[in-house]
Each structure stands twice: as C-alpha cells, then as structure tokens.
Enzyme design. Structure first.
Site, mmCIF file in Angstrom:
data_model
loop_
_atom_site.group_PDB
_atom_site.id
_atom_site.type_symbol
_atom_site.label_atom_id
_atom_site.label_comp_id
_atom_site.label_asym_id
_atom_site.label_seq_id
_atom_site.Cartn_x
_atom_site.Cartn_y
_atom_site.Cartn_z
ATOM 1 N N LYS A 34 0.846 -1.199 0.000
ATOM 2 C CA LYS A 34 0.000 0.000 0.000
ATOM 3 C C LYS A 34 0.876 1.241 0.000
ATOM 4 O O LYS A 34 1.751 1.398 0.858
ATOM 5 C CB LYS A 34 -0.911 0.030 1.227
ATOM 6 N N ASP A 61 -3.437 4.307 -2.127
ATOM 7 C CA ASP A 61 -4.426 4.773 -1.148
ATOM 8 C C ASP A 61 -4.437 6.299 -1.109
ATOM 9 O O ASP A 61 -3.842 6.920 -0.231
ATOM 10 C CB ASP A 61 -4.031 4.179 0.217
ATOM 11 N N LYS A 63 -7.480 8.132 -1.550
ATOM 12 C CA LYS A 63 -8.790 8.553 -1.008
ATOM 13 C C LYS A 63 -9.337 9.809 -1.695
ATOM 14 O O LYS A 63 -9.533 10.854 -1.062
ATOM 15 C CB LYS A 63 -8.690 8.808 0.499
ATOM 16 N N ASP A 66 -13.732 14.764 -4.611
ATOM 17 C CA ASP A 66 -13.817 16.066 -5.286
ATOM 18 C C ASP A 66 -15.056 16.031 -6.182
ATOM 19 O O ASP A 66 -15.819 15.056 -6.130
ATOM 20 C CB ASP A 66 -12.521 16.317 -6.095
ATOM 21 N N THR A 121 -11.742 5.249 10.381
ATOM 22 C CA THR A 121 -11.768 4.649 11.730
ATOM 23 C C THR A 121 -11.344 5.663 12.794
ATOM 24 O O THR A 121 -11.538 5.444 13.980
ATOM 25 C CB THR A 121 -10.866 3.393 11.801
ATOM 26 N N ARG A 213 2.458 -0.856 10.991
ATOM 27 C CA ARG A 213 3.506 -0.970 12.003
ATOM 28 C C ARG A 213 3.801 -2.368 12.541
ATOM 29 O O ARG A 213 4.977 -2.644 12.816
ATOM 30 C CB ARG A 213 3.217 0.019 13.141
HETATM 31 O O1 C5P Z 1 0.426 0.892 11.304
HETATM 32 P P1 C5P Z 1 -0.987 0.450 11.125
HETATM 33 O O2 C5P Z 1 -1.127 -1.065 10.989
HETATM 34 O O3 C5P Z 1 -1.928 1.019 12.144
HETATM 35 O O4 C5P Z 1 -1.367 1.046 9.698
HETATM 36 C C1 C5P Z 1 -2.658 0.960 9.184
HETATM 37 C C2 C5P Z 1 -2.689 1.542 7.798
HETATM 38 O O5 C5P Z 1 -4.039 1.529 7.359
HETATM 39 C C3 C5P Z 1 -2.207 2.983 7.698
HETATM 40 O O6 C5P Z 1 -1.570 3.132 6.431
HETATM 41 C C4 C5P Z 1 -3.501 3.796 7.740
HETATM 42 O O7 C5P Z 1 -3.411 4.980 6.989
HETATM 43 C C5 C5P Z 1 -4.480 2.855 7.058
HETATM 44 N N1 C5P Z 1 -5.864 3.086 7.425
HETATM 45 C C6 C5P Z 1 -6.344 2.986 8.727
HETATM 46 N N2 C5P Z 1 -7.675 3.217 8.981
HETATM 47 C C7 C5P Z 1 -8.510 3.539 7.982
HETATM 48 C C8 C5P Z 1 -8.032 3.635 6.661
HETATM 49 C C9 C5P Z 1 -6.683 3.402 6.420
HETATM 50 O O8 C5P Z 1 -5.595 2.678 9.640
HETATM 51 N N3 C5P Z 1 -9.793 3.716 8.222
#
Ligand code: C5P
Length: 235
Positions: A34, A61, A63, A66, A121, A213
């Site tokens: 991603k 990603d 998003k 517009d 989220t 992460r």
């Molecule tokens: O590090 P972590 O596992 O929390 O990363 C989650 C990834 O998913 C990040 O790139 C974040 O931008 C993305 N994301 C999210 N919640 C959303 C949409 C995307 O955590 N609703």
C-alpha cells in the site's frame, strides 16, 4: 476472492521504502504494497512504477474526494499506472463514485479494483454527529455508504474489521472488505482502537488486511509478514 495481506509502506521517501522492500527479495510470495499520500506526494508516480517493476501488487491509497469531473480525470491518469487497487471517499456521493469508475476504466475495458472509504476509523460516532451532522448510528452510516458504493459499481469498501461481517451480509460475499486495524495478539496496539488479529480478521471474512507498524516496525519485518500470511491465509 483473492485473500491477501497488504503491507502499508508508510515511509517518507523512496530510499526508505525500497530498502524496506529489499528485505523481501527472494520470498516466493511478493507482498501486496500500500502506497499512501505521504509517499506518493513526496515521490510521485515514479515510486509506483518502481515498486510495480519489482513485481509487487499495489494499492494506491489516495482517497479521492472532489467534484465528479475532477475525480474522473484524476482516475484516468491513475489508470495508466498499472496499479491493482485504489480508492475514493464514499462521502463524495454516488455520481462521484460512478465518475471514478468511468475514469479508471481503460480503453480495453480493464481497470484496477476500486474501493470506497466509508467512515474513517479515526472518526467516532460522537464526532460524526457533531461535525458532520449525521444523526444515524455509525453502523447504519457505514452500511449505507457500502450500499451506495455497490450501487455505483465499486468492488468493495475499506472498513474496520468489526464491520466487515455486516458489510458482507448487507452487500454480498463478493463485495470486497479491506480492513486496517490489525494487530498480533501479543503486539502493541499503537493508536488503533478497534483492532483484530489476522486470524480473527480471517474468521470474520475480511478479504484483505492492511498491516502497517506490526510489520514495518518489527525487528524482523519478513518474519512478521510471514506470520500475518500464516494466520490470515494459510491456517
Ligand atoms: O500501522 P498500522 O497497521 O496502524 O497502519 C494501518 C494503515 O491503514 C495505515 O496506512 C492507515 O493509513 C491505514 N488506514 C487505517 N484506517 C482507515 C483507513 C486506512 O488505519 N480507516
């Protein structure tokens, strides 16, 4: 549905990203990657081409949100990038999502998967009511946005793993759910609140998990990725 683990490469530069991906060279399974706003805005389309040339599938990603004409034109540009998945905000409404599909569809009729963000989220129900004046519950809002995305011809939605099961019940099992917020049972939650393990995400029927992460910050990212694959796909 092609179940897969998508690795969120939330890095600030091309050097950092490619050094990270170098660690996965030689694996029989190439991680689905991603690319988010930070990396794309820093490096531009060349980072997409470079990662694609290494054989990875790509979820871009960005998003988009517009007016329909702008989204259609932007998607037309992205359709030339040979990405595998991209997204828009469902809040942009059905005409915008229909325009996105139109722009993304290549002359030969093919196109990358297009999914919609329902409610981020990071937005809780209270803030949604206060700032967006949406009086419905979070669940009703997410399901309504998912239904709109389906009617507009999109392939699925990004949602929390907690909502994935209901989205499938509402929109059908073929409608794809892409779920971030994944943590190992013995791992650190970080700033994610509503989390699930890869195994739980599999049980509730997520099609793709997005993991940042727990893999990127792991001491051994390859082992962490392989653990996700084992728990989410192989078991
Ligand atoms: O590090 P972590 O596992 O929390 O990363 C989650 C990834 O998913 C990040 O790139 C974040 O931008 C993305 N994301 C999210 N919640 C959303 C949409 C995307 O955590 N609703």
């Amino acid at each position: 549905m092609g179940k897969d683990v998508i690795v969120a490469c939330d890095f600030a530069s091309k050097e950092e990203t490619l050094a990270f991906l170098d660690r996965f060279e030689g694996l029989s399974r190439k991680p689905f990657v991603k690319i988010g706003m930070e990396l794309y805005y820093a490096e531009g389309p060349s980072i997409v081409r470079e990662i694609k040339a290494r054989g990875h599938k790509i979820f871009l990603d960005l998003k988009l949100h517009d007016i329909p004409n702008q989204v259609m034109k932007a998607m037309k540009v992205l359709s030339n990038l040979d990405i595998d998945m991209t997204n828009v905000h469902a809040a942009g409404t059905m005409p915008m999502m229909e325009a996105a599909i139109k722009g993304l569809t290549r002359e030969d009729g093919t196109r990358p998967m297009l999914i919609a963000v329902t409610q981020l989220t990071s937005t809780g129900e209270e803030i949604m009511k206060r700032d967006l004046l949406i009086a419905e519950s979070m669940e009703n809002t997410v399901m309504h946005y998912a239904k709109n995305a389906k009617s507009a011809g999109l392939d699925g939605v990004v949602c929390s793993p907690i909502e994935a099961e209901k989205v499938h019940k509402t929109c059908g099992s073929e409608f794809v759910t892409v779920t971030p917020g994944v943590r190992f049972a013995d791992g650190d939650k970080g700033d994610q609140v509503r989390v699930m393990t890869p195994e739980q995400a599999k049980l509730i029927g997520s099609d793709y998990i997005v993991v940042g992460r727990p893999i990127t910050a792991a001491e051994d990212p390859v082992a962490a990725y392989e653990r996700c694959v084992r728990e989410f796909i192989d078991r």
